[in-house]
Design a protein around this motif. Structure first.
Motif, PDB file in Angstrom:
ATOM      1  N   PRO A  65       1.069  -0.959   0.088  1.00 38.71           N
ATOM      2  CA  PRO A  65      -0.472   0.265  -0.406  1.00 38.71           C
ATOM      3  C   PRO A  65       0.861   1.110  -0.218  1.00 38.71           C
ATOM      4  N   LEU A  66       1.841   1.372   0.684  1.00 43.01           N
ATOM      5  CA  LEU A  66       3.062   2.393   0.766  1.00 43.01           C
ATOM      6  C   LEU A  66       3.441   2.561  -0.476  1.00 43.01           C
ATOM      7  N   LEU A  67       3.710   0.949  -1.479  1.00 44.25           N
ATOM      8  CA  LEU A  67       4.398   2.181  -2.873  1.00 44.25           C
ATOM      9  C   LEU A  67       3.529   2.342  -3.844  1.00 44.25           C
ATOM     10  N   LEU A  68       2.342   1.806  -3.705  1.00 46.74           N
ATOM     11  CA  LEU A  68       0.901   1.917  -4.682  1.00 46.74           C
ATOM     12  C   LEU A  68       0.945   3.411  -4.238  1.00 46.74           C
ATOM     13  N   THR A  69       0.548   3.855  -3.209  1.00 49.89           N
ATOM     14  CA  THR A  69       0.318   5.500  -3.014  1.00 49.89           C
ATOM     15  C   THR A  69       1.229   6.442  -3.532  1.00 49.89           C
ATOM     16  N   ALA A  70       2.962   6.157  -2.910  1.00 51.88           N
ATOM     17  CA  ALA A  70       3.722   6.925  -3.709  1.00 51.88           C
ATOM     18  C   ALA A  70       4.026   6.823  -5.266  1.00 51.88           C
ATOM     19  N   SER A  71       3.637   5.983  -6.128  1.00 52.02           N
ATOM     20  CA  SER A  71       3.022   5.641  -7.591  1.00 52.02           C
ATOM     21  C   SER A  71       1.935   6.689  -7.826  1.00 52.02           C
ATOM     22  N   ILE A  72       1.044   6.020  -6.635  1.00 53.52           N
ATOM     23  CA  ILE A  72      -0.264   7.493  -7.922  1.00 53.52           C
ATOM     24  C   ILE A  72       0.215   8.549  -7.140  1.00 53.52           C
ATOM     25  N   TYR A  94       1.610  10.376   5.329  1.00 58.66           N
ATOM     26  CA  TYR A  94       0.293  10.518   5.150  1.00 58.66           C
ATOM     27  C   TYR A  94      -0.307   8.935   5.555  1.00 58.66           C
ATOM     28  N   LEU A  95       0.523   8.368   4.765  1.00 62.03           N
ATOM     29  CA  LEU A  95      -0.491   6.639   5.465  1.00 62.03           C
ATOM     30  C   LEU A  95      -0.331   6.264   6.302  1.00 62.03           C
ATOM     31  N   SER A 100      -1.293   4.560  11.656  1.00 56.66           N
ATOM     32  CA  SER A 100      -1.065   4.886  13.472  1.00 56.66           C
ATOM     33  C   SER A 100      -1.764   5.250  14.458  1.00 56.66           C
ATOM     34  N   LEU A 101      -2.962   6.262  13.930  1.00 59.81           N
ATOM     35  CA  LEU A 101      -4.124   6.442  14.028  1.00 59.81           C
ATOM     36  C   LEU A 101      -5.405   5.691  14.162  1.00 59.81           C
ATOM     37  N   ILE A 102      -5.809   4.824  13.092  1.00 60.44           N
ATOM     38  CA  ILE A 102      -6.706   3.475  13.249  1.00 60.44           C
ATOM     39  C   ILE A 102      -6.373   2.869  14.312  1.00 60.44           C
ATOM     40  N   ARG A 103      -7.549   2.538  15.061  1.00 59.89           N
ATOM     41  CA  ARG A 103      -6.906   1.695  16.156  1.00 59.89           C
ATOM     42  C   ARG A 103      -7.439   0.398  15.678  1.00 59.89           C
ATOM     43  N   ASP A 104      -8.612   0.136  15.193  1.00 61.62           N
ATOM     44  CA  ASP A 104      -9.935  -0.760  14.545  1.00 61.62           C
ATOM     45  C   ASP A 104      -9.058  -1.439  13.214  1.00 61.62           C
ATOM     46  N   ASP A 105      -8.298  -2.883  14.327  1.00 60.20           N
ATOM     47  CA  ASP A 105      -7.356  -3.708  12.899  1.00 60.20           C
ATOM     48  C   ASP A 105      -8.545  -3.917  11.927  1.00 60.20           C
ATOM     49  N   GLN A 106      -9.014  -4.611  12.659  1.00 62.27           N
ATOM     50  CA  GLN A 106     -10.673  -4.409  11.152  1.00 62.27           C
ATOM     51  C   GLN A 106     -10.808  -3.773   9.994  1.00 62.27           C
ATOM     52  N   ALA A 107     -10.972  -2.266  10.610  1.00 60.83           N
ATOM     53  CA  ALA A 107     -11.055  -2.008   9.413  1.00 60.83           C
ATOM     54  C   ALA A 107      -9.989  -1.497   8.594  1.00 60.83           C
ATOM     55  N   LEU A 108      -8.911  -1.137   9.526  1.00 54.46           N
ATOM     56  CA  LEU A 108      -7.758  -1.137   8.908  1.00 54.46           C
ATOM     57  C   LEU A 108      -7.502  -2.195   7.868  1.00 54.46           C
ATOM     58  N   LEU A 109      -7.896  -3.340   8.275  1.00 55.80           N
ATOM     59  CA  LEU A 109      -7.175  -4.350   6.890  1.00 55.80           C
ATOM     60  C   LEU A 109      -8.896  -4.074   6.047  1.00 55.80           C
ATOM     61  N   VAL A 118      -6.766   6.135  -2.855  1.00 53.58           N
ATOM     62  CA  VAL A 118      -7.933   7.150  -2.945  1.00 53.58           C
ATOM     63  C   VAL A 118      -7.231   8.541  -1.699  1.00 53.58           C
ATOM     64  N   THR A 119      -6.296   8.580  -1.338  1.00 55.99           N
ATOM     65  CA  THR A 119      -5.309   9.260  -0.387  1.00 55.99           C
ATOM     66  C   THR A 119      -4.220  10.274  -1.595  1.00 55.99           C
ATOM     67  N   PRO A 120      -3.688   9.918  -2.540  1.00 56.55           N
ATOM     68  CA  PRO A 120      -2.875  11.051  -3.362  1.00 56.55           C
ATOM     69  C   PRO A 120      -4.143  11.586  -4.332  1.00 56.55           C
ATOM     70  N   LEU A 121      -5.410  11.094  -4.301  1.00 58.35           N
ATOM     71  CA  LEU A 121      -6.039  11.733  -5.374  1.00 58.35           C
ATOM     72  C   LEU A 121      -6.512  13.022  -5.301  1.00 58.35           C
ATOM     73  N   TYR A 122      -7.013  13.414  -4.164  1.00 55.04           N
ATOM     74  CA  TYR A 122      -7.498  14.004  -3.519  1.00 55.04           C
ATOM     75  C   TYR A 122      -6.296  15.224  -2.679  1.00 55.04           C
ATOM     76  N   ALA A 123      -5.021  14.778  -2.184  1.00 56.81           N
ATOM     77  CA  ALA A 123      -4.362  15.306  -1.203  1.00 56.81           C
ATOM     78  C   ALA A 123      -3.368  16.348  -2.221  1.00 56.81           C
ATOM     79  N   ILE A 124      -2.802  15.595  -3.123  1.00 52.16           N
ATOM     80  CA  ILE A 124      -2.493  16.407  -4.507  1.00 52.16           C
ATOM     81  C   ILE A 124      -2.419  17.287  -5.000  1.00 52.16           C
ATOM     82  N   PRO A 125      -4.176  17.478  -5.717  1.00 50.13           N
ATOM     83  CA  PRO A 125      -5.182  18.461  -5.820  1.00 50.13           C
ATOM     84  C   PRO A 125      -4.822  19.436  -4.759  1.00 50.13           C
ATOM     85  N   LEU A 126      -5.398  19.152  -3.367  1.00 49.62           N
ATOM     86  CA  LEU A 126      -5.564  20.138  -2.674  1.00 49.62           C
ATOM     87  C   LEU A 126      -4.016  20.785  -2.479  1.00 49.62           C
ATOM     88  N   ILE A 127      -2.940  20.386  -2.210  1.00 47.48           N
ATOM     89  CA  ILE A 127      -1.711  21.133  -2.156  1.00 47.48           C
ATOM     90  C   ILE A 127      -1.171  21.499  -3.327  1.00 47.48           C
TER      91      ILE A 127
END
Length: 683
Positions: A65-72, A94-95, A100-109, A118-127
C-alpha cells in the motif's frame, strides 16, 4: 490543464498508471507466495523455510500500500505540475500516520488498500491549490536552487493537507465503527446456500473493484463458511453425507478459480483469443500464481481495479460459478465439499481434496472455468477491438500501422502537460494515415540520358500515390506522415519489390535499363532489412541500384560499411543522392565505397553565374578523379545542359528530357529515344 481534461479522467488515469507500475512488486510477492504454497503442499505441512517465505510475503504485502500510494502520487503530481518525488514521499508519510491512528485492526485490514489509492487523488490537488497561495510560500528566492525553493514552498501546504487527511480518515473510522458496516450475518448459508453464495461473490467483486480487500471485508461471512465445512467434515467422518454445500472449500474450489472474479477464466480467454501482446504477457505471467488462486497481477496489471471495461465479467463470472457449482452438487453429480482446502491450494487439486477424491469435482471445476471464459470472452474481444481500431491497414503496401496508447503516453516527457497538443497531433496523424491507407501506391520512372550518346542509360523510380478519385499524390503529401509513423522501412521494402519486378518485366520486353531506388537512413541502419533487400533484388541485381542521401551517411560508420558490403556483394550499385548539399560531402567519397554521385539540382540552378560554374566543374573533376559515374539532376533548359561535359560517365536527369513516366510510357520513351538520331520522331 487538469480542469480541461476533467479531474475524474485524470484521476482514473493516475490510478491505472500507478497500478501498472506496481506489477514488478506484485510479481515478487506472488512468486514468494507460490513457492511457499507449493513447498508446503509437497512437504506435507509447514516447515521453518516455508514459514519464512510466508513471513516474507506478508512483509512485502504490508509495504505494497505504501508503494502503491507513492506510485499514484507520482502520476498525480505530474498532472498538477508539482515536484514528483517529494509528493510521493509525502503520501507515504500520510498513509503511515493514518495507519498509526486507526485503532480498529479490522477496519484497517478492510480499508487500508482503498485509503492508499484514494489519498493521493485528493491530497495532491489540495496541495496544488494551496501552493498557489502566496502567503503560504516560505520563499520566492531561487538563489539556493529551484529544488530547494520548491521543497520549502511545499511545507505549509503539506502540513495543512496532512491535518485534513488525518481528520477525514479518523472521521471515517469512527463512522464505520458507529454504523457497524461489517456485514450483518442475516444470510443463511445452510437454508439459502445459493443466495448466500451469490451475495458473497458479488460483494467480493465489488470490494476488490474499488481497491478494498474482499476477503477481509467479508470476514464475518467467511467465519460462517469455515464453520460449514467443519460441520460437513464431522458429518462425513461419522458416516453421513455433507449437508452444507455452501462452505469455504466450495468457494475456493468452484467459485474463485484463479482468484477473485474467477480470473483463471480471464487468463484463458486472453491467451486463446486476445491479440494484444501486453495482455498476453500479463496473462502468461499470472498463470503460476493463478494456479493457487492468487490474482493480484491481473487486478493491478491489466488492471481490473477501477477498469470499467472488465467490471461486468469480473462481477458475473463468480456468480455464475456459484449457480453452476451448487446445481451440480444438489443434482448429486458432485459430492459436497467436506474437507478444508485453503484458498491458496492448487487449482484442480483443491477440488479433488475438498470432495475427498471425487473426480467429478475436478470436471465441475473445469466446466466452471469454461463458463467463466465464455462470460469474459466478449469483453476481451472488445478490448482487442479497441486496440485494432487504432491500427490502420495499408492495402497497397500490405502492412499495418499500429499505435499502442500506453506507449504513446508513457514515452512522453510529461504526458499530462502535453496531453492536449499530443492528442490533437495524434488525431491529426491518424486522420492523415487513414486517408493515406486508402491510396494505391505506384511508381513512375524518370529517364537518365547519357550526355555523350544521348541514349537512355538509367532511370530513377519515384513513388506516387493515387487517391480514390484518381488524383495523383506526390511524395511531399504523404511521405512525411509515413515517416512520422515510423513506416519508412515498409515503404522502402515495397519500393524495392516493385522496382525489381518492373526491371525484370522490362528485361522481358528487351529494355535493359537499370533503375535506381531510394532507401532511407532507417533502412540502411538495419542490416536485417538490408539483407531482405539483397534477397529481393537478387534476380535483377545488375538492373537495380540504390540511392541514399548524405543524411543516411551520418549514422554508424561501421554499420554503413557493412550495409554497402552486403549490397556490393550482391551486385547492387550504390549512389549518393543530392550530392554536395551535406557538410562533409567530399569526405564521404574517401570513407565509403560509392559507385556514383547525383549532383543536386541546386548546383544546376547556380550555373547562371561564374562562381556556380566553378563549383559545378569542381564536383565533376572530383568524380572523374575517383572514377565515379555522375548523374546531373534537375536539368530543365538547354542553357543548363550546355555546361554538362560530353563524357561517357555523365548522364542527365531532368525535365529537359522528360518528367517521370508511367512504366508503359517509359518503355515507349526508351524505344524511341534509343533509336539512331535519324530515326527518332519525338512527340
Amino acid at each position: 490543464m487538469v480542469g480541461e481534461q476533467g479531474i475524474l479522467g485524470t484521476s482514473l488515469r493516475a490510478v491505472r498508471e500507478g497500478l501498472l507500475w506496481m506489477v514488478p512488486c506484485l510479481m515478487v510477492s506472488s512468486v514468494v507466495l507460490f513457492l511457499a504454497s507449493i513447498l508446503e503442499f509437497f512437504q506435507g505441512g509447514a516447515t521453518p523455510f516455508t514459514q519464512a517465505l510466508y513471513s516474507l510475503h506478508a512483509a512485502i504485502n504490508e509495504a505494497l500500500p505504501l508503494l502503491l500510494t507513492a506510485s499514484i502520487a507520482y502520476m498525480v503530481a505530474m498532472q498538477w505540475k508539482l515536484p514528483r518525488p517529494p509528493l510521493a514521499l509525502l503520501c507515504i508519510i500520510y498513509l503511515v500516520i493514518v495507519k498509526s491512528l486507526i485503532r480498529d485492526d479490522q477496519a484497517l485490514l478492510i480499508f487500508y488498500l482503498l485509503i492508499s489509492i484514494v489519498t493521493p487523488l485528493y491530497a495532491i490537488p489540495l496541495i496544488a491549490r494551496l501552493h498557489r497561495i502566496k502567503w503560504l510560500k516560505i520563499t520566492d528566492q531561487a538563489a539556493a536552487g529551484n529544488n530547494v525553493r520548491d521543497s520549502l514552498n511545499l511545507v505549509m501546504p503539506s502540513v495543512i493537507v496532512g491535518a485534513f487527511i488525518v481528520a477525514v480518515n479518523l472521521f471515517l473510522n469512527d463512522a464505520v465503527a458507529l454504523l457497524d458496516v461489517s456485514l450483518p450475518i442475516y444470510l443463511d448459508y445452510a437454508n439459502e446456500p445459493t443466495l448466500f453464495g451469490v451475495v458473497f461473490a458479488a460483494l467480493n467483486s465489488l470490494f476488490w473493484f474499488v481497491g478494498i480487500h474482499g476477503y477481509y471485508a467479508l470476514l464475518p461471512l467467511v467465519s460462517g463458511l469455515e464453520e460449514a465445512v467443519t460441520l460437513n467434515y464431522a458429518t462425513v467422518i461419522a458416516g453421513g453425507e455433507g449437508v452444507y454445500p455452501m462452505n469455504l472449500s466450495f468457494m475456493g474450489a468452484f467459485v474463485f478459480i484463479g482468484g477473485s472474479g474467477a480470473t483463471m477464466s480471464l487468463i484463458l480467454a486472453i491467451l486463446l483469443f486476445s491479440r494484444t501482446d501486453i495482455m498476453r504477457v500479463i496473462a502468461i505471467a499470472s498463470i503460476p500464481i493463478a494456479l493457487i488462486n492468487v490474482n493480484e497481477l491481473l487486478l493491478f496489471g491489466l488492471p481490473i481495479i477501477f477498469n470499467p471495461r472488465l467490471f461486468i465479467p469480473f462481477f458475473l463470472a463468480p456468480i455464475a460459478n456459484v449457480i453452476v457449482g451448487l446445481s451440480a452438487i444438489q443434482m448429486g453429480l458432485v459430492d459436497s465439499p467436506s474437507v478444508s482446502a485453503p484458498f491458496n491450494s492448487p487449482v484442480l487439486l483443491n477440488a479433488w481434496i475438498a470432495t475427498r477424491g471425487d473426480w467429478g469435482a475436478v470436471a465441475l471445476q473445469l466446466v466452471n472455468v469454461f463458463v467463466g471464459m465464455v462470460i469474459y470472452l466478449p469483453f476481451v474481444l472488445k478490448l482487442d477491438q479497441l486496440r485494432i481500431s487504432r491500427s490502420i491497414y495499408f492495402s497497397s503496401l500490405d502492412t499495418t500501422f499500429s499505435r499502442r496508447l500506453e506507449e504513446a503516453e508513457t514515452l512522453a516527457e510529461d504526458p499530462i502537460s502535453e496531453a492536449k497538443s499530443a492528442t490533437l497531433a495524434t488525431e491529426r496523424m491518424d486522420s492523415y494515415l487513414k486517408r493515406i491507407s486508402a491510396y494505391e501506391f505506384t511508381m513512375e520512372y524518370q529517364p537518365q540520358v547519357a550526355r555523350h550518346s544521348q541514349h537512355v542509360v538509367g532511370s530513377e523510380a519515384l513513388i506516387r500515390a493515387i487517391d480514390s478519385s484518381g488524383t495523383v499524390k506526390y511524395p511531399g503529401e504523404f511521405l512525411p506522415w509515413l515517416e512520422k509513423a515510423g513506416m519508412m522501412k515498409e515503404i522502402d521494402l515495397w519500393a524495392v519489390k516493385t522496382v525489381t519486378a518492373q526491371a525484370l518485366k522490362w528485361q522481358g520486353q528487351g529494355v535493359d535499363i537499370p533503375i535506381s531506388v531510394n532507401i532511407t537512413a532507417e533502412t540502411l541502419a538495419s542490416l536485417k532489412t538490408v539483407n531482405r533487400i539483397v534477397n529481393i533484388v537478387k534476380p535483377a541485381a545488375h538492373l537495380v541500384h540504390v540511392e541514399i542521401t548524405e543524411e543516411s551517411l551520418l549514422i554508424d560508420e561501421v554499420i554503413i560499411k557493412q550495409a554497402f558490403t552486403l549490397l556490393h556483394n550482391a551486385g547492387i550499385k550504390v549512389f549518393i543522392d543530392d550530392f554536395g548539399t551535406g557538410f562533409s560531402s567530399l569526405s564521404y567519397l574517401n570513407r565509403y565505397d560509392i559507385d556514383a554521385i547525383k549532383i543536386d539540382r541546386s548546383f544546376v540552378l547556380a550555373l547562371e553565374n561564374e562562381r556556380g560554374q566553378k563549383v559545378f566543374n569542381s564536383l565533376l573533376s572530383v568524380a572523374k578523379a575517383l572514377a565515379l559515374n555522375v548523374v546531373v539532376e534537375g536539368v530543365e533548359e538547354s542553357e543548363q545542359l550546355h555546361f554538362v561535359p560530353l563524357e561517357s560517365t555523365i548522364s542527365v536527369q531532368g525535365w529537359y528530357y522528360a518528367k517521370s513516366l508511367s512504366p508503359e510510357h517509359f518503355v515507349e520513351f526508351v524505344q524511341t529515344y534509343n533509336q539512331p538520331p535519324e530515326a527518332r520522331h519525338l512527340s
